[in-house]
Design an enzyme around this catalytic site. Structure first.
Site, short mmCIF file in Angstrom:
data_model
loop_
_atom_site.label_atom_id
_atom_site.label_comp_id
_atom_site.label_asym_id
_atom_site.label_seq_id
_atom_site.Cartn_x
_atom_site.Cartn_y
_atom_site.Cartn_z
N ASP A 8 0.81 -1.24 0.00
CA ASP A 8 0.00 0.00 0.00
C ASP A 8 0.84 1.28 0.00
O ASP A 8 0.55 2.22 0.76
CB ASP A 8 -0.93 0.01 1.22
N ASP A 48 -4.69 -0.74 -1.94
CA ASP A 48 -6.02 -0.52 -1.37
C ASP A 48 -6.90 0.06 -2.47
O ASP A 48 -6.53 1.06 -3.10
CB ASP A 48 -5.90 0.45 -0.19
N HIS A 50 -10.76 0.82 -2.69
CA HIS A 50 -12.11 0.83 -2.13
C HIS A 50 -13.12 1.43 -3.11
O HIS A 50 -12.84 2.46 -3.75
CB HIS A 50 -12.15 1.66 -0.85
N HIS A 83 -10.73 6.95 1.85
CA HIS A 83 -9.35 6.89 1.37
C HIS A 83 -9.22 5.82 0.29
O HIS A 83 -9.98 4.86 0.24
CB HIS A 83 -8.39 6.57 2.53
N LYS A 108 -7.08 -4.86 -3.15
CA LYS A 108 -7.79 -5.38 -1.99
C LYS A 108 -8.76 -4.31 -1.48
O LYS A 108 -8.68 -3.15 -1.86
CB LYS A 108 -6.80 -5.76 -0.88
N CYS A 153 -1.91 -2.69 7.75
CA CYS A 153 -1.85 -3.52 6.55
C CYS A 153 -0.57 -4.33 6.44
O CYS A 153 -0.58 -5.48 5.98
CB CYS A 153 -2.08 -2.67 5.31
#
Length: 208
Positions: A8, A48, A50, A83, A108, A153
């Site tokens: 990340d 990451d 989202h 975020h 992810k 993470c």
């Protein structure tokens, strides 16, 4: 094969990002040095990723503020600021990271109903990303891990690597990580070491 997992290293977790880790951008030159000089046969990066309105965002829970405890799918959940939303600059890798050298990107956190700290599986430990199978397919024998954030993470990625890849030596490159909370970082390092993660620095990683 020796592989490097970059966890990340995204704008969202670096200074100026929506969930910035203090001094987070300091991991970038460490990562680039290892990419160049570490003798890795495989470079993997988690990202990451989202969807808008992810259930871990405080903004998805009226009355909740970032960093308060809340609930997601019936389980306790830290409420994070929005975020690393898909296809936004906040989700992009840090601009100074040598992304051209990355062989595989593992996204992810795409399920809006469960958070996903680890690069290997979600926080419910039900859905796997497939990264473990990918690394086994590539015959990885040593996996070095660095990135953001140590106490979230990175921690869960390293613990899952040990649990899901029992034949792989897992090493944390401590100077290539930064964390959110000093006490949390200490706890994370101790937990990783107790689980069998070798704690090293970047010089040791380059040496062998």
């Amino acid at each position: 094969m020796k592989a490097l997992l970059l966890v990340d290293i995204q704008n969202g977790f670096c200074p100026g990002g929506n969930l910035a880790v203090a001094d987070g951008d300091a991991v970038v030159p460490v990562a680039n040095r290892l990419i160049e000089n570490g003798g890795y046969g495989l470079i993997v990066a988690s990202q990451d990723w989202h969807p808008p309105g992810h259930g871990s965002f405080a903004s998805s829970h009226p009355g909740k503020q970032p960093f308060e405890m809340g609930e997601l799918s019936g389980k306790p959940q830290i409420m994070w600021p929005d975020h690393c939303v898909q296809n936004t600059p906040d989700a992009d890798f840090h601009p100074e990271l040598n992304v051209a050298a990355i062989d595989h990107v593992q996204r992810k956190g795409e399920d809006p109903d469960v958070d996903s700290y680890s690069a290997f599986r979600d926080n419910d430990r039900n859905a796997v990303t497939g990264l473990d199978a990918y690394l086994r397919h590539k015959s990885v024998g040593t996996l070095d891990i660095l990135g953001l954030a140590t106490d979230y993470c990175v921690r869960f990625s390293a613990l899952d690597a040990v649990a899901m890849l029992p034949d792989v030596k897992v090493r944390l490159i401590e100077d290539g990580c930064r964390g959110i909370d000093a006490a949390g970082v200490s706890d994370a390092i101790r937990e990783m070491r107790d689980a069998g993660v070798e704690i090293i620095d970047s010089d040791a990683a380059i040496a062998g």
